[in-house]
Structure formats: C-alpha cells, structure tokens
Design an enzyme around this catalytic site. Sequence first.
Site, PDB file in Angstrom:
ATOM      1  N   SER A  52       0.831  -1.203   0.000  1.00 42.80           N
ATOM      2  CA  SER A  52       0.000   0.000   0.000  1.00 42.80           C
ATOM      3  C   SER A  52       0.869   1.257   0.000  1.00 42.80           C
ATOM      4  O   SER A  52       1.653   1.471  -0.928  1.00 42.80           O
ATOM      5  CB  SER A  52      -0.961  -0.051   1.187  1.00 42.80           C
TER       6      SER A  52
ATOM      7  N   ASP B  52      -9.824  -5.375  -4.249  1.00 45.12           N
ATOM      8  CA  ASP B  52      -9.228  -4.366  -3.365  1.00 45.12           C
ATOM      9  C   ASP B  52     -10.143  -3.155  -3.354  1.00 45.12           C
ATOM     10  O   ASP B  52     -10.292  -2.459  -4.366  1.00 45.12           O
ATOM     11  CB  ASP B  52      -7.840  -3.998  -3.871  1.00 45.12           C
TER      12      ASP B  52
ATOM     13  N   HIS C 236      -7.492  -5.813  -0.072  1.00 43.22           N
ATOM     14  CA  HIS C 236      -6.322  -4.965   0.125  1.00 43.22           C
ATOM     15  C   HIS C 236      -5.378  -5.564   1.162  1.00 43.22           C
ATOM     16  O   HIS C 236      -4.154  -5.453   1.038  1.00 43.22           O
ATOM     17  CB  HIS C 236      -6.769  -3.576   0.580  1.00 43.22           C
TER      18      HIS C 236
END
Length: 278
Positions: free
Chosen positions: A97, A229, A258
Amino acid sequence: MPHVTTQDGNQIFYKDWGPRDAQPIVFHHGWPLSSDDWDAQLLFFLAHGYRVVAHDRRGHGRSEQVSEGHDMAHYASDAAAVAQHLDLRNAVHVGHSTGGGEVAAYVARHGIPQGRVAKAVLVSAVPPIMLKTDGYPDGLPVEVFDGFRAALAANRAGFFRDVASGPFYGFNRPGAKVDEAVIDNWWRQGMIGSAKAHYEGIKAFSETDQTDDLKAMSVPTLVLHGDDDQVVPYKNAALLQARILPNATLKVYEGLSHGMLTVNADRLNGDILAFVKG
C-alpha cells in the site's frame, strides 16, 4: 529498542532478524500501521534463511512522533537511513500500500543509485497516484481523501475500527469470514502512531505522483494486487504499474482484498519467495 537517526534527527525504529550474511529482504508497511503488519512474512522468510528487516515509518509505531516530514520523499530517505545503517546490499524491498510508494521512492532515488537493491515487490501498492488528475483521469476524486481526513480528525479510533472491520480485509463482503483478532491488531498498530502523521500521510499516499519513480525502477519488480481491493483499486494501480515499470511481473489475485498479505499470507509468501529465488 533499536533505532537509527535520520539526517533530520528523527528516530526510526527497526527490526533486523536472521543471519547477517544472508540476503536481506526489507519490508515497508502500509498506512497507518507498523512493521508488525509483516509478522507473517518476517517469520516465513526468516525460516527460509533470509535476513529480514522492517522499520516503523516516521510517526508510526515505535518511531519518533515528529511534527514534520510526513511525505514520500522523507519516507524514502528514512528507509535509506536504515539501509545505510545496516549496510544492506543485494536487498529485495517489499512494500504494501503506502509502503509500496515508499519502496518505489526509495529504490528509484536511493537504492539503485547506491547499488543496494536487487529486486522489488509492490503489494496492493498506491503508485503511480491515487488522486484523479489530468494525467490519470480514472483516479479517485479529492473528496474521497477529504472524507478520510475528516473522519480521522473527528474520531480516529472509530475510523480505524471501521476501516479494519470493513473494506481493508473485505470483511464487509457477504459470507466473509471475519477475524476479530486481525481487526484488533490493525487497530492496535494504528492507534500507537501519531494522529498528525496519519492525517498528513493521507496526502502523501494519495497525491504523490510517482510515475518517474516507477520509470526509474530498472530492477525486476513483482506487482501483486487483489481484484477485490476496495482501498486501492487495482486497475488504477497494479495495471498501470506493470505498464510503466521497465521490468515488471504482474499477478492479480481473483477475489482478494487490500489486506491479502495478512489474511492470504500463505499464497502471497510462496509467490514472493519464488520471485526472490528466481
């Protein structure tokens, strides 16, 4: 606890486990978490004979809660301070991320110029940019991120609980197997960090255009993303990364969230290991 002092005097906490002569794998965590988010990967790669390193981003986890520098450039220079302090070479840098943005910035601006990086892995990563711009018209409107900032300022604890129990791991999907311990651990990591770092970090992960960083990442790079996600949509992230990176391998996981590095660690760990060995 081990810390390294950055150029601007910030104290960065890090973990450094395993044989010092083994190939290092360096893990960069997501927002608003800490190096603890990599537990499943640290233990897995340690068991496979690697040296594993992870640090808490400035203002996050056990690193110093400094007032300034909550931007991708400082994130990258802090990572460079850790790599230089430990003299890490032939390293594989893995980022999740926001940590994927940190990896791109570090590898492009520090790691490759210093000859320290062998490969990189981007997991559910934010580059090239999350925000809708003229160059990336399919990005998310700024109002989405303004909403994040407003929710964090109003009730950070509640906002973090909502993120972890909902879209982050896909626990809001019908039939999802909800793991309360995973939610608690996400919340614990977030609440240890600085509200200011988390607030300003939203701008860093959403508005930093890292097209040039991706173009400069000449090392082999594995791009992993789930097609469910709900935090960083894969079509505006992984697919673009694979197109921009000079030497990319792309894998999109059907139905994964995610937070797949935690709830699907068995699948991701094996794929990352194969890439590191390959």
